[in-house]
Design a protein around this motif. Structure first.
Motif, PDB file in Angstrom:
ATOM      1  N   ASN A 173       8.940  -1.167   6.512  1.00 22.58           N
ATOM      2  CA  ASN A 173      10.001  -0.206   6.222  1.00 22.58           C
ATOM      3  C   ASN A 173       9.584   0.685   5.053  1.00 22.58           C
ATOM      4  O   ASN A 173       8.532   0.479   4.422  1.00 22.58           O
ATOM      5  N   TYR A 174      10.446   1.671   4.771  1.00 24.24           N
ATOM      6  CA  TYR A 174      10.138   2.640   3.729  1.00 24.24           C
ATOM      7  C   TYR A 174      10.050   1.986   2.354  1.00 24.24           C
ATOM      8  O   TYR A 174       9.185   2.342   1.538  1.00 24.24           O
ATOM      9  N   GLY A 175      10.919   1.024   2.074  1.00 24.72           N
ATOM     10  CA  GLY A 175      10.890   0.356   0.775  1.00 24.72           C
ATOM     11  C   GLY A 175       9.560  -0.318   0.508  1.00 24.72           C
ATOM     12  O   GLY A 175       9.040  -0.278  -0.616  1.00 24.72           O
ATOM     13  N   THR A 176       8.989  -0.926   1.531  1.00 25.93           N
ATOM     14  CA  THR A 176       7.686  -1.578   1.371  1.00 25.93           C
ATOM     15  C   THR A 176       6.595  -0.539   1.159  1.00 25.93           C
ATOM     16  O   THR A 176       5.672  -0.746   0.358  1.00 25.93           O
ATOM     17  N   LEU A 177       6.661   0.579   1.872  1.00 32.86           N
ATOM     18  CA  LEU A 177       5.698   1.658   1.653  1.00 32.86           C
ATOM     19  C   LEU A 177       5.766   2.170   0.211  1.00 32.86           C
ATOM     20  O   LEU A 177       4.729   2.404  -0.424  1.00 32.86           O
ATOM     21  N   LEU A 178       6.982   2.338  -0.292  1.00 31.63           N
ATOM     22  CA  LEU A 178       7.150   2.826  -1.660  1.00 31.63           C
ATOM     23  C   LEU A 178       6.592   1.818  -2.668  1.00 31.63           C
ATOM     24  O   LEU A 178       5.934   2.199  -3.646  1.00 31.63           O
ATOM     25  N   ALA A 179       6.839   0.524  -2.406  1.00 28.29           N
ATOM     26  CA  ALA A 179       6.300  -0.503  -3.295  1.00 28.29           C
ATOM     27  C   ALA A 179       4.777  -0.515  -3.257  1.00 28.29           C
ATOM     28  O   ALA A 179       4.114  -0.658  -4.298  1.00 28.29           O
ATOM     29  N   ALA A 180       4.191  -0.359  -2.065  1.00 24.83           N
ATOM     30  CA  ALA A 180       2.737  -0.342  -1.939  1.00 24.83           C
ATOM     31  C   ALA A 180       2.153   0.875  -2.655  1.00 24.83           C
ATOM     32  O   ALA A 180       1.112   0.776  -3.323  1.00 24.83           O
TER      33      ALA A 180
END
Length: 527
Positions: free
Chosen positions: A162-169
């Motif tokens: 999801n987008y949240g994981t992309l942002l964290a990465a």
């Protein structure tokens, strides 16, 4: 007889001492050769780290819009490996196009803008701490830690649901870059302490940065299209892992004595208020603003103003790689021949950037727009290649020769431009227009160029009595100190043959070892 016997014993003692001195010098020469081979391999490690960081920064450019669209639709991102072109993937997707947020932007545009800016924003926040830590613990351990964090970030990108994981990465990549980039550049400056070798090594690193940024979009788009969404990130993760293992083999961070006899670096807050360093940092930030602000906006402007096709937009920045490498090469050669003109090369680069930025809005087709973009990249190469070694020299002559904090300041300068670009540039175009954005960036570079006159007399500075000089004057306590002192005497200064030591062999050898600090405090020159 007794006098003859005493003379024979004295000659025998001198012969044994001369042999010992000769053996010591042979060991020293062998160790110095090994040190030179090691520093070339460490340069390779740093260049690969910088290449990976910039490839990961740009590899998501053609991928993320489709990635987010597929996630919003509840499906896995569509790759080209037999998935039938579901979602927004398929044959209509450009493999090269750099799609950033549109100027008027909806929710998805805001998400993409924040995603692209998050890396530089976290890097901007962490760099003051990373620079201080690098000065305290050395260069190898933070470089290895940065590579480990980049490996984790890349693997997270590959499997992000999801987008949240992309942002964290993406944010995690900024954390890794704050350590890997800063420690890597500082390590080059430390291992290549003499000119022009330092400028050549830093120029090589800059060429890897350029290649990574320009090759990443077609690399990522092609693999995403034909091999699947995870493959680009897995390939980069594997290379990152191999780079970290090579670093471990070359310079284990936990090796005993890794920081033995090394001085304590100048605090970063004191470096920030140094007027010379502040001028260089301002130049690095100003010259990168056109690149950081044009990347998110030029695609939409080309489509609206000249009806550019997908492939034209995708290939816009690719030709600029060649003038960037040319600029690095030209600056390194000029700096070797005329080192006192480093400030002029930087000022000339900023003038070229300013003029090229002002010419962009006047272009009416794809062929024309390539010319000013190449000029911008050529100018950036001049500025970076001239001023990055200048930062190390300023630390050498005005502070303590430890480079973590000063290159953290350089990284902060880059991060300021790239943190603002994806978020601010689109809004400026929306409210004021693309022409005004380009003219403003060009004017800023042209006006800043004369400020570099402040650096005109830097090459005439003499080193201060720093902690490193004091340590070197104490004499070598081991083979590492001896090697460092011999390297600081200059490249190409050969050792005297041991066989000519004679009765003054010991004094001559001691002068060879102890004379470095005296020369260093009085005759240290820029080149």
């Amino acid at each position: 007889m007794s006098e003859a016997g005493g003379a024979g014993r004295a000659r025998a003692a001198v012969a044994r001492l001369s042999a010992a001195v000769g053996e010591r010098r042979r060991r020293l020469g062998s160790a110095m050769g090994e040190a030179r081979r090691q520093r070339r391999l460490l340069l390779l490690v740093v260049c690969v780290a910088l290449l990976l960081d910039n490839m990961l920064y740009m590899v998501i450019v053609p991928i993320v819009p489709d990635y987010l669209a597929a996630m919003r639709g509840g499906a896995a991102p569509a790759g080209g490996n037999g998935s039938g072109g579901g979602g927004s993937g398929g044959g209509n997707r450009s493999l090269l196009r750099a799609r950033y947020p549109a100027s008027a932007g909806g929710n998805e545009d805001v998400q993409i803008g924040v995603l692209f800016a998050s890396k530089a924003m976290l890097q901007l926040l962490v760099n003051p701490l990373s620079g201080t830590l690098i000065d305290r613990v050395g260069y190898e351990a933070p470089l290895l830690a940065g590579l480990a964090v980049m490996f984790l970030s890349t693997a997270t990108f590959a499997f992000a649901p999801n987008y949240g994981t992309l942002l964290a990465a993406r944010s995690l990549q900024g954390l890794g870059s704050a350590f890997a980039d800063t420690a890597g550049i500082a390590l080059i400056a430390d291992r290549y302490a003499e000119e022009p070798a330092r400028s050549r090594a830093l120029g090589t690193a800059l060429a890897c940065i350029s290649f990574g940024s320009l090759a990443a979009p077609p690399f990522g788009g092609t693999l995403y299209e034909f091999a699947g969404n995870q493959v680009p990130f897995l390939v980069l993760a594997c290379v990152c892992l191999l780079d970290g293992l090579l670093l471990l083999a070359l310079a284990p961070p936990c090796a005993a004595g890794a920081r033995a006899n090394m001085p304590v670096g100048t605090p970063i807050h004191r470096l920030m208020v140094d007027p010379y360093i502040a001028v260089v940092a301002g130049a690095l930030a100003t010259c990168n603003i056109p690149l950081a602000f044009l990347e998110p906006t030029i695609a939409n402007w080309m489509e609206e103003s000249m009806g550019a096709s997908e492939w034209e937009v995708g290939l816009t920045w690719l030709p600029a790689f060649f003038p960037h490498v040319l600029g690095v090469y030209v600056t390194v050669r000029l700096a070797a021949a005329y080192p006192h003109l480093q400030w002029f090369y930087g000022a000339l680069g900023m003038a070229i950037i300013g003029a090229s930025s002002c010419l962009v809005p006047a272009c009416r087709n794809f062929g024309q727009v390539i010319v000013p973009l190449c000029g911008i990249c050529f100018g950036i190469a001049l500025v970076d290649t001239a001023l990055l070694p200048t930062l190390a020299f300023l630390v050498d002559v005005r502070h303590v020769s430890v480079y973590g904090s000063v290159y953290a300041i350089a990284d902060i300068s880059y991060s300021v431009a790239y943190a603002l670009g994806p978020i601010v540039a689109g809004q400026i175009v929306h409210t004021m227009g693309f022409v005004q954005l380009s003219l403003g960036m060009g004017l800023a570079n042209v006006l800043y160029a004369p400020v570099l006159l402040f650096l005109k007399n830097v090459c005439q500075m003499k080193p201060s009595r720093s902690e490193r000089n004091i340590l070197l004057e104490e004499g070598p306590k081991g083979l590492y100190d001896t090697i460092k002192m011999e390297e600081r005497e200059g490249v190409g200064k050969s050792l005297r043959p041991a066989g000519k030591a004679g009765e003054n062999g010991v004094d001559s050898y001691r002068r060879d070892l102890a004379g470095v600090s005296e020369e260093d405090s009085s005759d240290y020159e820029y080149s």
